[in-house]
Design a protein around this motif. Sequence first.
Motif, PDB file in Angstrom:
ATOM      1  N   ALA A  41      -8.617  -8.808  -8.739  1.00  0.00           N
ATOM      2  CA  ALA A  41      -7.553  -7.989  -9.325  1.00  0.00           C
ATOM      3  C   ALA A  41      -6.370  -8.847  -9.756  1.00  0.00           C
ATOM      4  CB  ALA A  41      -7.100  -6.925  -8.320  1.00  0.00           C
ATOM      5  N   THR A  42      -6.052  -9.862  -8.969  1.00  0.00           N
ATOM      6  CA  THR A  42      -4.966 -10.776  -9.316  1.00  0.00           C
ATOM      7  C   THR A  42      -5.342 -11.630 -10.526  1.00  0.00           C
ATOM      8  OG1 THR A  42      -4.333 -10.884  -6.966  1.00  0.00           O
ATOM      9  CG2 THR A  42      -3.452 -12.587  -8.417  1.00  0.00           C
ATOM     10  N   ALA A  43      -6.576 -12.123 -10.536  1.00  0.00           N
ATOM     11  CA  ALA A  43      -7.029 -12.998 -11.625  1.00  0.00           C
ATOM     12  C   ALA A  43      -7.081 -12.262 -12.956  1.00  0.00           C
ATOM     13  CB  ALA A  43      -8.405 -13.568 -11.284  1.00  0.00           C
ATOM     14  N   PHE A  44      -7.451 -10.985 -12.923  1.00  0.00           N
ATOM     15  CA  PHE A  44      -7.585 -10.216 -14.157  1.00  0.00           C
ATOM     16  C   PHE A  44      -6.343  -9.391 -14.478  1.00  0.00           C
ATOM     17  CE2 PHE A  44     -12.259 -10.496 -12.928  1.00  0.00           C
ATOM     18  CZ  PHE A  44     -12.492 -11.559 -13.794  1.00  0.00           C
ATOM     19  N   ARG A  45      -5.230  -9.729 -13.841  1.00  0.00           N
ATOM     20  CA  ARG A  45      -3.912  -9.188 -14.176  1.00  0.00           C
ATOM     21  C   ARG A  45      -3.803  -7.674 -13.971  1.00  0.00           C
ATOM     22  NH1 ARG A  45      -3.068 -10.880 -20.143  1.00  0.00           N
ATOM     23  NH2 ARG A  45      -5.142  -9.937 -20.230  1.00  0.00           N
ATOM     24  N   TRP A  46      -4.469  -7.159 -12.971  1.00  0.00           N
ATOM     25  CA  TRP A  46      -4.284  -5.748 -12.664  1.00  0.00           C
ATOM     26  C   TRP A  46      -2.932  -5.555 -11.988  1.00  0.00           C
ATOM     27  CZ3 TRP A  46      -8.145  -1.477 -12.387  1.00  0.00           C
ATOM     28  CH2 TRP A  46      -9.157  -1.664 -13.346  1.00  0.00           C
ATOM     29  N   GLY A  47      -2.381  -4.352 -12.125  1.00  0.00           N
ATOM     30  CA  GLY A  47      -1.015  -4.119 -11.677  1.00  0.00           C
ATOM     31  C   GLY A  47      -0.836  -3.975 -10.187  1.00  0.00           C
ATOM     32  N   GLY A  48      -1.909  -3.695  -9.460  1.00  0.00           N
ATOM     33  CA  GLY A  48      -1.786  -3.539  -8.018  1.00  0.00           C
ATOM     34  C   GLY A  48      -3.016  -2.903  -7.420  1.00  0.00           C
ATOM     35  N   VAL A  49      -2.989  -2.772  -6.100  1.00  0.00           N
ATOM     36  CA  VAL A  49      -4.120  -2.226  -5.347  1.00  0.00           C
ATOM     37  C   VAL A  49      -3.597  -1.176  -4.374  1.00  0.00           C
ATOM     38  CG1 VAL A  49      -6.033  -2.750  -3.791  1.00  0.00           C
ATOM     39  CG2 VAL A  49      -5.335  -4.427  -5.521  1.00  0.00           C
ATOM     40  N   LEU A  50      -4.278  -0.041  -4.333  1.00  0.00           N
ATOM     41  CA  LEU A  50      -3.952   0.999  -3.354  1.00  0.00           C
ATOM     42  C   LEU A  50      -5.119   1.138  -2.391  1.00  0.00           C
ATOM     43  CD1 LEU A  50      -2.068   4.293  -4.010  1.00  0.00           C
ATOM     44  CD2 LEU A  50      -3.972   4.242  -2.399  1.00  0.00           C
ATOM     45  N   LEU A  51      -4.845   0.987  -1.105  1.00  0.00           N
ATOM     46  CA  LEU A  51      -5.878   1.052  -0.070  1.00  0.00           C
ATOM     47  C   LEU A  51      -5.872   2.426   0.572  1.00  0.00           C
ATOM     48  CD1 LEU A  51      -5.238  -2.389   1.685  1.00  0.00           C
ATOM     49  CD2 LEU A  51      -6.743  -1.893  -0.258  1.00  0.00           C
ATOM     50  N   LEU A  52      -7.012   3.106   0.493  1.00  0.00           N
ATOM     51  CA  LEU A  52      -7.163   4.402   1.133  1.00  0.00           C
ATOM     52  C   LEU A  52      -7.541   4.219   2.605  1.00  0.00           C
ATOM     53  CD1 LEU A  52      -9.098   6.319  -1.672  1.00  0.00           C
ATOM     54  CD2 LEU A  52      -6.742   6.725  -0.936  1.00  0.00           C
ATOM     55  N   PRO A  53      -7.405   5.271   3.423  1.00  0.00           N
ATOM     56  CA  PRO A  53      -7.792   5.160   4.842  1.00  0.00           C
ATOM     57  C   PRO A  53      -9.226   4.667   5.002  1.00  0.00           C
ATOM     58  CG  PRO A  53      -6.577   7.184   4.479  1.00  0.00           C
ATOM     59  CD  PRO A  53      -6.803   6.587   3.117  1.00  0.00           C
ATOM     60  N   GLY A  54      -9.439   3.866   6.012  1.00  0.00           N
ATOM     61  CA  GLY A  54     -10.763   3.302   6.273  1.00  0.00           C
ATOM     62  C   GLY A  54     -10.932   1.892   5.766  1.00  0.00           C
ATOM     63  N   CYS A  55      -9.974   1.405   4.959  1.00  0.00           N
ATOM     64  CA  CYS A  55     -10.049   0.017   4.491  1.00  0.00           C
ATOM     65  C   CYS A  55      -9.600  -0.927   5.600  1.00  0.00           C
ATOM     66  CB  CYS A  55      -9.157  -0.188   3.263  1.00  0.00           C
ATOM     67  SG  CYS A  55      -9.792   0.541   1.744  1.00  0.00           S
ATOM     68  N   CYS A  56     -10.125  -2.135   5.560  1.00  0.00           N
ATOM     69  CA  CYS A  56      -9.697  -3.130   6.542  1.00  0.00           C
ATOM     70  C   CYS A  56      -8.319  -3.670   6.175  1.00  0.00           C
ATOM     71  CB  CYS A  56     -10.720  -4.254   6.648  1.00  0.00           C
ATOM     72  SG  CYS A  56     -10.770  -5.346   5.215  1.00  0.00           S
ATOM     73  N   HIS A 112      -0.347  -0.036 -15.221  1.00  0.00           N
ATOM     74  CA  HIS A 112      -1.292   0.246 -16.300  1.00  0.00           C
ATOM     75  C   HIS A 112      -2.733   0.200 -15.802  1.00  0.00           C
ATOM     76  CE1 HIS A 112      -2.606   0.674 -20.402  1.00  0.00           C
ATOM     77  NE2 HIS A 112      -3.309  -0.449 -20.348  1.00  0.00           N
ATOM     78  N   ARG A 113      -2.997  -0.680 -14.855  1.00  0.00           N
ATOM     79  CA  ARG A 113      -4.333  -0.815 -14.254  1.00  0.00           C
ATOM     80  C   ARG A 113      -4.160  -0.934 -12.741  1.00  0.00           C
ATOM     81  NH1 ARG A 113      -5.674   0.631 -18.488  1.00  0.00           N
ATOM     82  NH2 ARG A 113      -7.255  -0.164 -19.934  1.00  0.00           N
ATOM     83  N   ILE A 114      -4.630   0.065 -12.007  1.00  0.00           N
ATOM     84  CA  ILE A 114      -4.503   0.060 -10.554  1.00  0.00           C
ATOM     85  C   ILE A 114      -5.891   0.169  -9.935  1.00  0.00           C
ATOM     86  CG2 ILE A 114      -3.549   1.235  -8.534  1.00  0.00           C
ATOM     87  CD1 ILE A 114      -1.470  -0.123 -10.336  1.00  0.00           C
ATOM     88  N   LEU A 115      -6.190  -0.716  -9.003  1.00  0.00           N
ATOM     89  CA  LEU A 115      -7.449  -0.680  -8.268  1.00  0.00           C
ATOM     90  C   LEU A 115      -7.254   0.121  -6.991  1.00  0.00           C
ATOM     91  CD1 LEU A 115     -10.384  -1.718  -7.845  1.00  0.00           C
ATOM     92  CD2 LEU A 115      -9.373  -3.691  -6.659  1.00  0.00           C
ATOM     93  N   VAL A 116      -8.139   1.085  -6.748  1.00  0.00           N
ATOM     94  CA  VAL A 116      -8.085   1.905  -5.539  1.00  0.00           C
ATOM     95  C   VAL A 116      -9.339   1.620  -4.727  1.00  0.00           C
ATOM     96  CG1 VAL A 116      -8.019   4.245  -4.597  1.00  0.00           C
ATOM     97  CG2 VAL A 116      -6.761   3.713  -6.699  1.00  0.00           C
ATOM     98  N   LEU A 117      -9.155   1.219  -3.477  1.00  0.00           N
ATOM     99  CA  LEU A 117     -10.292   0.900  -2.608  1.00  0.00           C
ATOM    100  C   LEU A 117     -10.468   2.002  -1.579  1.00  0.00           C
ATOM    101  CD1 LEU A 117      -9.777  -2.944  -2.160  1.00  0.00           C
ATOM    102  CD2 LEU A 117     -11.079  -1.695  -3.905  1.00  0.00           C
ATOM    103  N   ASP A 118     -11.674   2.539  -1.540  1.00  0.00           N
ATOM    104  CA  ASP A 118     -11.999   3.710  -0.725  1.00  0.00           C
ATOM    105  C   ASP A 118     -12.922   3.306   0.421  1.00  0.00           C
ATOM    106  OD1 ASP A 118     -12.586   6.209   0.282  1.00  0.00           O
ATOM    107  OD2 ASP A 118     -13.550   6.973  -1.526  1.00  0.00           O
ATOM    108  N   GLY A 119     -12.342   3.019   1.584  1.00  0.00           N
ATOM    109  CA  GLY A 119     -13.147   2.707   2.763  1.00  0.00           C
ATOM    110  C   GLY A 119     -13.833   1.361   2.727  1.00  0.00           C
ATOM    111  N   ILE A 120     -13.234   0.357   2.090  1.00  0.00           N
ATOM    112  CA  ILE A 120     -13.804  -0.997   2.070  1.00  0.00           C
ATOM    113  C   ILE A 120     -13.501  -1.650   3.410  1.00  0.00           C
ATOM    114  CG2 ILE A 120     -13.859  -3.229   0.933  1.00  0.00           C
ATOM    115  CD1 ILE A 120     -14.876  -0.992  -0.821  1.00  0.00           C
TER     116      ILE A 120
END
Length: 341
Positions: A203-218, A182-190
């Motif tokens: 994201a965990t504290a605010f009950r988001w459903g998950g995180v998707l890391l795009l290329p360039g993230c650590c 329902h709520r997904i965080l996408v990180l773009d080059g972090i």
Amino acid sequence: MQCPNQFLMLPTHHSLPLMNFPDFQTKSSSFCSWNRIPKIHHGPKAYHGFYVENASKKMLPFPPKVKNITSTSNPFVKHCVKLRLSSSYRYLHGSVLVVGAILDRPIIECLLVLDNSHIPEEIDYPSVHIIRVNSVVMSKLSGVQSNDSVHVIALVRFPTTFHVASDNLLEEDCRKWFSFPHRILVLDGIQDPGNLGTLLRSATAFRWGGVLLLPGCCDPFNEKALRAGRGASFQIQIITGNWTHIETLRKEFQMKMLAGHPSISDKLNPVLKLSKELADSLAELPLCLVLGSEGTGLSETSKSSCELVSIPMAGEFESLNVSVAGGIFMYMLQPENHVTI
């Protein structure tokens, strides 16, 4: 500043098979150390195929009963240090060195405890391999010079909540990525591990459903990211992928695409203002929130694929630190009712 020795208990996840460790009973270790590992970068192709297959081939039973290590030249110590420092080595072996935090037992491969230090009561002795080390070895393992700051280090397996999306993944498989999309965080080059870890924690504290890391993230298992996230890398579902995977997710769940952006308007893509009214209008809609790095901001693909949203601010400031901005966005847009589907 929080002490890195503070214990942290995390939820249970199914574990992976035990990895190959040195045979301490022989002078010539049976452990095969990879001294020459190709440099790889975080992304959907980086840790797929060759690395995953070879990691599975290296999974062997845990070493014989070893209770103490006193030398920093021990091959197991070198292995652990390399896990802490090298992202490619971590992914090759499917293991992470967690300094100063106790995770749930099923993913613990080994617990390294400073001599004369207390072993947490939560640890089940028969099932967890415990090795005592002296202060010199502990400093080498942790990278922390103060002998009083770290008493416990856990060697753990990658959690099953972490997944590398393959380019040939079928569209219907995206339903397996997140239990609650329902709520997904996408990180773009972090690239800053401190920012990435803090964002995972929020994201965990605010009950988001998950995180998707795009290329360039650590790497989310980088030691600084683990420290900033306080174990969030092991709690929230994390997928590494690219925009093809995001498009698959968007189509499957009819997700609205938002991206954090400074208040400066783009003629082709006007910037909305984050507000309670906007958040309320999106409450029932599944959405992805994309955040870019502080240095380069959002990629052109992210800007053209999303509705841009800014945080209203007073004064002459145009933007906030990405982890601060991300926390505000995720708090305002957090799901009111968390229901697992």
